[in-house]
Design a protein around this motif. Structure first.
Motif, PDB file in Angstrom:
ATOM      1  N   ILE A 138       0.620  -1.178  -0.116  1.00 23.88           N
ATOM      2  CA  ILE A 138       0.019   0.246   0.008  1.00 23.88           C
ATOM      3  C   ILE A 138       0.690   1.174  -0.062  1.00 23.88           C
ATOM      4  O   ILE A 138       0.724   2.222  -0.679  1.00 23.88           O
TER       5      ILE A 138
ATOM      6  N   TRP B  92      -3.973   1.436  -7.961  1.00 26.10           N
ATOM      7  CA  TRP B  92      -5.034   1.685  -7.153  1.00 26.10           C
ATOM      8  C   TRP B  92      -6.282   0.770  -8.066  1.00 26.10           C
ATOM      9  O   TRP B  92      -6.985  -0.201  -7.373  1.00 26.10           O
TER      10      TRP B  92
ATOM     11  N   SER C  89     -10.271  -3.351   5.345  1.00 23.36           N
ATOM     12  CA  SER C  89      -9.008  -3.368   5.871  1.00 23.36           C
ATOM     13  C   SER C  89      -8.222  -4.254   5.530  1.00 23.36           C
ATOM     14  O   SER C  89      -8.443  -5.518   5.102  1.00 23.36           O
TER      15      SER C  89
ATOM     16  N   TRP D 292      -3.610  -1.707   7.994  1.00 25.78           N
ATOM     17  CA  TRP D 292      -4.201  -0.554   6.852  1.00 25.78           C
ATOM     18  C   TRP D 292      -5.681  -0.446   6.833  1.00 25.78           C
ATOM     19  O   TRP D 292      -6.317  -1.435   6.597  1.00 25.78           O
TER      20      TRP D 292
ATOM     21  N   LEU E  87      -8.419   0.910   4.834  1.00 25.28           N
ATOM     22  CA  LEU E  87      -8.613   1.453   3.376  1.00 25.28           C
ATOM     23  C   LEU E  87      -9.815   2.411   3.317  1.00 25.28           C
ATOM     24  O   LEU E  87      -9.918   3.383   2.730  1.00 25.28           O
ATOM     25  N   LYS E  88     -10.841   2.001   4.230  1.00 29.69           N
ATOM     26  CA  LYS E  88     -12.221   2.679   4.053  1.00 29.69           C
ATOM     27  C   LYS E  88     -12.822   2.173   5.402  1.00 29.69           C
ATOM     28  O   LYS E  88     -12.881   1.128   5.859  1.00 29.69           O
TER      29      LYS E  88
ATOM     30  N   PRO F  79      -6.704   5.643   2.517  1.00 30.36           N
ATOM     31  CA  PRO F  79      -6.016   4.648   3.159  1.00 30.36           C
ATOM     32  C   PRO F  79      -5.283   5.370   4.418  1.00 30.36           C
ATOM     33  O   PRO F  79      -4.298   6.300   4.252  1.00 30.36           O
TER      34      PRO F  79
END
Length: 168
Positions: free
Chosen positions: A4, A19, A77, A102, A104-105, A116
């Protein structure tokens, strides 16, 4: 540097393409899941994914991740598996999950993230593969708990130059 961070560090056009590849990879990977669990009327899925198809972007020692996502796609995640502890017959049963994860949302009631974000995990993973959903349920609970301290890892993309800031 992990996958990432590598994608984030690319120039604008390369990052956009990377992405899109990542989103497609996660969408395809999310169609099958190891486990599922419910939290506050939402269903979450845990999927084991392998990022080896991104070796053209970054070569990593470990390419296995847990992908946690909600049924409504409002939570995503990635938790990297850095190693496994085996048992007496060397079965990979106890994953060692990275201390940083991470997000991500996230659209949880008390934890909203649109970009992120790398955070220190507020949960220590202790279960083996067959009960990993219990650990991820606890992770979601802690992320949604407004009293839980969350630390974001910031700084440039070199491992030795990380900085932290408190999210809440």
């Amino acid at each position: 540097m992990d996958l990432i961070r590598r994608i984030i560090s690319l120039n604008e056009n390369e990052a956009k393409n990377a992405w899109q590849r990542l989103e497609k990879w996660l969408t395809e990977s999310g169609k099958t899941s190891l486990k599922s669990f419910a939290y506050k009327n939402h269903i979450f899925f845990v999927t084991l994914v392998n990022s080896s198809e991104f070796n053209d972007l970054i070569l990593e020692n470990s390419t296995e991740w847990y992908f946690i996502h909600s049924e409504d796609k409002n939570f995503k995640s990635l938790c990297k598996i850095i190693d496994y502890d085996g048992n007496l017959v060397d079965e990979k049963r106890y994953p060692k999950i990275s201390a940083s994860i991470w997000i991500l949302k996230s659209n949880l009631d008390n934890f909203k993230i649109l970009n992120p974000t790398l955070i220190y995990s507020p949960h220590n993973f202790e279960n083996h593969n067959q009960k990993i959903d219990i650990d991820f349920l606890e992770l979601i609970r802690k992320l949604d708990n407004e009293k839980m301290k969350l630390i974001e890892i910031t700084g440039n993309n070199k491992i030795s130059q990380n900085h932290t800031q408190r999210i809440r």
